[in-house]
Design an enzyme around this catalytic site. Structure first.
Site, PDB file in Angstrom:
ATOM      1  NE  ARG A 105      56.621  38.094  36.562  1.00 27.24           N
ATOM      2  CZ  ARG A 105      57.497  37.879  37.544  1.00 27.24           C
ATOM      3  NH1 ARG A 105      57.732  36.652  37.957  1.00 27.24           N
ATOM      4  NH2 ARG A 105      58.146  38.888  38.084  1.00 27.24           N
ATOM      5  CB  THR A 109      47.600  36.429  36.949  1.00 26.35           C
ATOM      6  OG1 THR A 109      48.254  36.726  35.704  1.00 26.35           O
ATOM      7  CG2 THR A 109      46.288  37.198  37.015  1.00 26.35           C
ATOM      8  CG  ASP A 201      63.174  43.208  35.130  1.00 25.73           C
ATOM      9  OD1 ASP A 201      63.723  43.307  34.002  1.00 25.73           O
ATOM     10  OD2 ASP A 201      61.980  42.907  35.263  1.00 25.73           O
ATOM     11  CG  ASP A 204      63.562  46.931  34.305  1.00 28.06           C
ATOM     12  OD1 ASP A 204      63.074  47.173  33.187  1.00 28.06           O
ATOM     13  OD2 ASP A 204      62.872  46.824  35.337  1.00 28.06           O
TER      14      ASP A 204
END
Length: 210
Positions: A105, A109, A201, A204
């Site tokens: 990602r 944006t 996340d 992670d």
């Protein structure tokens, strides 16, 4: 539950998800919980696989016994975090064919950028299960399904750990024929596109990176 979204409320799924959400859960425990919960979710997403029968010999007699029908299903991991779900599903369905869609990602944006694509052949003849722990904005998931359809897939299901309303709506708009199975539909996305309350996340926490 709707035709498009199935939130699995099984007590074991919800208990394990709560442990995964806790910020002090270690990488090793998080990884093991994800493996366990993925098997429970895989049980739900494969509940109506096509069946046939075969004549077998038990120690007692001959019988007509139920077997899975058709080509082996295809399990597609949306990298990198999808691998955490894929490992558990493969323990349940070890004969599955495996593919990978590499997307990251763009943090500015929030749009997906493709960097890898390798999938099994004959996708049009297989049930395809795409796995990614987080359905957040839905942009990466939609892009992955786009690629799978271009590769010939016609029977696709999406398996995730957490979903946001925005991601579910995006997927329904782009791919109304792709049902979603998840452990929870959370409240919303924050300004950075992360699921709230979420669990941070997933990649992670799964791999111990920042």
């Amino acid at each position: 539950m709707t035709d498009h979204l199935n939130v699995v409320l099984h007590p074991l799924v919800q208990h394990k998800l709560t442990l995964m959400r806790k910020k002090d859960t270690s990488t090793g425990v998080f990884r093991q919980l994800l493996r366990e919960i993925s098997q429970l979710l895989a049980y739900e997403i494969t509940v109506n696989l096509p069946m046939t029968s075969r004549t077998i010999e038990t120690p007692m007699t001959e019988m007509e016994a139920p077997m899975l029908a058709g080509k082996k299903l295809a399990l597609i991991s949306i990298l990198r975090a999808g691998n955490g779900l894929m490992d558990g599903v493969l323990e349940l369905i070890p004969s599955a064919r495996v593919g990978f869609v590499g997307l990251y990602r763009d943090e500015e944006t929030l749009q997906p950028v493709q960097y890898y694509f390798k999938v099994p052949d004959s996708l049009k003849d297989r049930l395809v299960i795409a796995v990614d722990p987080m359905l957040a904005t839905g942009n990466s998931s939609v892009a992955a399904i786009d690629l799978l359809k271009k590769a010939g897939a016609t029977n696709i299901r999406f398996l995730c750990l957490l979903a946001a309303p925005e991601g579910v709506a995006r997927m329904k708009e782009a791919h109304p024929d792709v049902p979603i199975v998840t452990a929870a539909l959370d409240e919303r996305l924050d300004e950075k596109g992360y699921i709230v309350p979420g669990l941070g996340d997933a990649g992670d926490r799964l791999f111990g990176t920042k």
